[in-house]
Design an enzyme around this catalytic site. Structure first.
Site, mmCIF file in Angstrom:
data_model
loop_
_atom_site.group_PDB
_atom_site.id
_atom_site.type_symbol
_atom_site.label_atom_id
_atom_site.label_comp_id
_atom_site.label_asym_id
_atom_site.label_seq_id
_atom_site.Cartn_x
_atom_site.Cartn_y
_atom_site.Cartn_z
ATOM 1 C CB ALA A 119 -0.926 0.010 1.211
ATOM 2 C CB CYS A 136 -6.700 1.059 -0.481
ATOM 3 S SG CYS A 136 -5.182 0.966 0.486
#
Length: 223
Positions: free
Chosen positions: A145, A176
């Site tokens: 990420a 996300c």
């Protein structure tokens, strides 16, 4: 701690409390901005927790295990951090490195991809989806990420890479904001889950990452 190309390279043992890390980042960013401390790359792990970015949607937080949730102040949505995941926080002075946030994010993605390649993982960007991905088609999954903040041209936050975290913990959020694809890790891919090896790969790829930013490191202000 040691210095690489004028950047402090810090690797912390144990699990660092998130509020402590956040306060430390803010303090270092202010010092870098004032020219009283060097830029820094900080590698660490956290206890199981979720962070909320500035675009976080409460509907994407389930948290059945009751992990702490922190407002991160970075861009993006909900992210999980926990043991077995390498987190990298970057405090870099973009005022001396091109003043280009898109270039910084792209270079950061490339740095993670290069480090994973050194460990035998073919990772990539995916158009329209934030993060670092591996696999193709239905097997494509997120292994890293990216979430950053830039405050007066100094960067905060950075990246996370899944080495061998408990992947069930990601079920407490929509990671996300992407519900159509899962998450994976080095361990889940059947590779040796070695944090130290990843750190070495990141260190080896650091000069290329910095060169992509296009500028040399700033000097500290004189006392």
């Amino acid at each position: 701690m040691r210095s690489i190309d004028g950047i402090e390279w810090r690797v912390s043992d144990g699990l660092i409390p998130y509020p402590q890390a956040l306060a430390d980042m803010e303090e270092r960013a202010a010092a870098v901005r004032e020219g009283t401390a060097p830029e820094r790359v900080w590698l660490l792990e956290h206890q199981p927790l979720f962070t909320a970015g500035t675009s976080a949607d409460p509907a994407e937080l389930f948290n059945p295990q009751g992990f702490p949730v922190f407002d991160a102040g970075r861009g993006g949505r909900y992210t999980y951090h926990g043991p077995g995941q390498r987190v990298g926080y970057l405090t870099l002075d973009l005022a001396a490195r091109g003043r280009d946030i898109r270039c910084f994010v792209h270079a950061l993605e490339g740095w993670v991809i290069d480090a994973l390649a050194a460990l035998g993982v073919s990772a990539h960007r995916s158009p329209g989806r934030i993060g670092i991905w591996t696999g193709e088609g239905a097997a494509e999954a997120k292994i890293g990420a990216i979430g950053v903040r830039v405050k007066r041209w100094v960067t905060l936050h950075g990246f996370s890479i899944n080495i061998a975290p408990d992947l069930t913990h990601f079920g407490g959020i929509v990671p996300c904001g992407i519900a159509t694809h899962g998450v994976t890790s080095l361990a889940a891919l059947g590779l040796a889950a070695d944090m130290a090896a990843l750190d070495r790969a990141l260190e080896a790829a650091l000069p290329v990452f910095l060169s992509r930013l296009g500028r040399s490191a700033p000097l500290l202000a004189e006392a």
